[in-house]
Write a protein that holds these residues in place. Structure first.
Motif, PDB file in Angstrom:
ATOM      1  N   LEU A   4       0.732  -1.062  -0.083  1.00 14.81           N
ATOM      2  CA  LEU A   4       0.007  -0.188  -0.129  1.00 14.81           C
ATOM      3  C   LEU A   4       0.822   1.063   0.023  1.00 14.81           C
ATOM      4  CD1 LEU A   4      -1.640  -2.244   1.517  1.00 14.81           C
ATOM      5  CD2 LEU A   4      -2.953  -0.451   2.362  1.00 14.81           C
ATOM      6  N   LYS A  17      -2.717   0.842  -4.010  1.00 13.42           N
ATOM      7  CA  LYS A  17      -2.355  -0.663  -3.596  1.00 13.42           C
ATOM      8  C   LYS A  17      -2.013  -1.560  -4.755  1.00 13.42           C
ATOM      9  CE  LYS A  17      -5.037  -3.937  -0.827  1.00 13.42           C
ATOM     10  NZ  LYS A  17      -6.289  -4.157  -0.063  1.00 13.42           N
ATOM     11  N   ALA A  73       3.190  -1.067   3.864  1.00 12.01           N
ATOM     12  CA  ALA A  73       2.655  -0.055   3.507  1.00 12.01           C
ATOM     13  C   ALA A  73       3.815   1.141   3.683  1.00 12.01           C
ATOM     14  CB  ALA A  73       1.497   0.618   4.622  1.00 12.01           C
TER      15      ALA A  73
END
Lengths: 81, 147
Positions: A4, A17, A73
């Motif tokens: 992400l 994403k 992420a």
């Protein structure tokens, strides 16, 4: 695993994403793999000191292992409050 | 403990009153509200806040739990908005209830310091013809060292 991107990292890479099949052992290995793919990744990851990383939604460092990780992420330093 | 992450506006007065209601054993209620501040030039059209659904709630709960272990608190409330808002609108609030004011004040400051740089929110400022991500300030990171 799911990778992400948030804030300007998302804008620079051009998507929020993506699903990535990787054998990378650490976050740093994953970053190197992504940078080798396309310039937009190399541009986004040019200065790691300007980035933060979370593995499975917990803040960690670029040397963190990825074994068993489901979600990674990348984002700039947070500006809440 | 109540953690709320929402795009809708909230009513600070109503939230503070509900938080403070029926607390016979709490001598101190501290509240803080963050508001979208216009730029010095007065040209801020909107503030947009992005967040990381899932991690945001977990990070806020973790920060609030840390506060509860460090200070003697009866309750903690954190509300933080995301999405687009205009100058003058509330962005977030924290409230702490404690038997004594020192715990309530310190815990509220701790919550503010931590959620500024440890909760996954990112602010973007919209002005005429341009939009810029707000850079994190060194002093916000430095603020954590006092805890």
């Amino acid at each position: 695993m799911d990778v992400l991107y948030f804030a300007w990292v998302r804008e620079r890479i051009g998507l929020p994403k993506e699903r990535i099949e990787t054998q990378a052992e650490t976050v740093a290995d994953l970053v190197a793999e992504l940078c080798a793919r396309e310039d937009r990744y190399a541009a986004a990851f040019a200065d790691l000191s300007a980035l933060r990383v979370a593995v499975d939604q917990k803040l960690t460092g670029f040397d963190a292992p990825l074994e068993g990780a489901r979600e990674v992420a990348f984002f700039p330093p947070m500006t809440g409050g | 403990m109540r953690i709320v992450v929402q795009d809708a506006p909230f009513d600070f007065g109503a939230e503070a009153a509900a938080f403070a209601a029926d607390r016979r054993d709490m001598g101190a209620i501290v509240t803080f509200t963050g508001v979208v501040r216009d730029s010095d030039a007065g040209d801020l059209q909107a503030m947009e806040i992005e967040h990381y659904p899932g991690m945001t709630e977990a990070a806020l709960a973790d920060i609030a739990t840390q506060a509860r272990t460090r200070w003697s608190l009866g309750d903690v409330l954190v509300i933080h908005r995301f999405g687009r808002m205009t100058p003058g609108e509330p962005i977030m609030m924290v409230a702490t209830a404690a038997p004594h004011r020192k715990d309530a004040f310190e815990a509220a400051e701790f919550l503010m310091d931590y959620l500024k740089s440890r909760a996954p929110f990112w602010k973007k400022e919209h002005r005429a013809g341009q939009a810029d991500w707000v850079a994190a300030k060194d002093e916000d990171e430095d603020a954590l060292t006092r805890w």
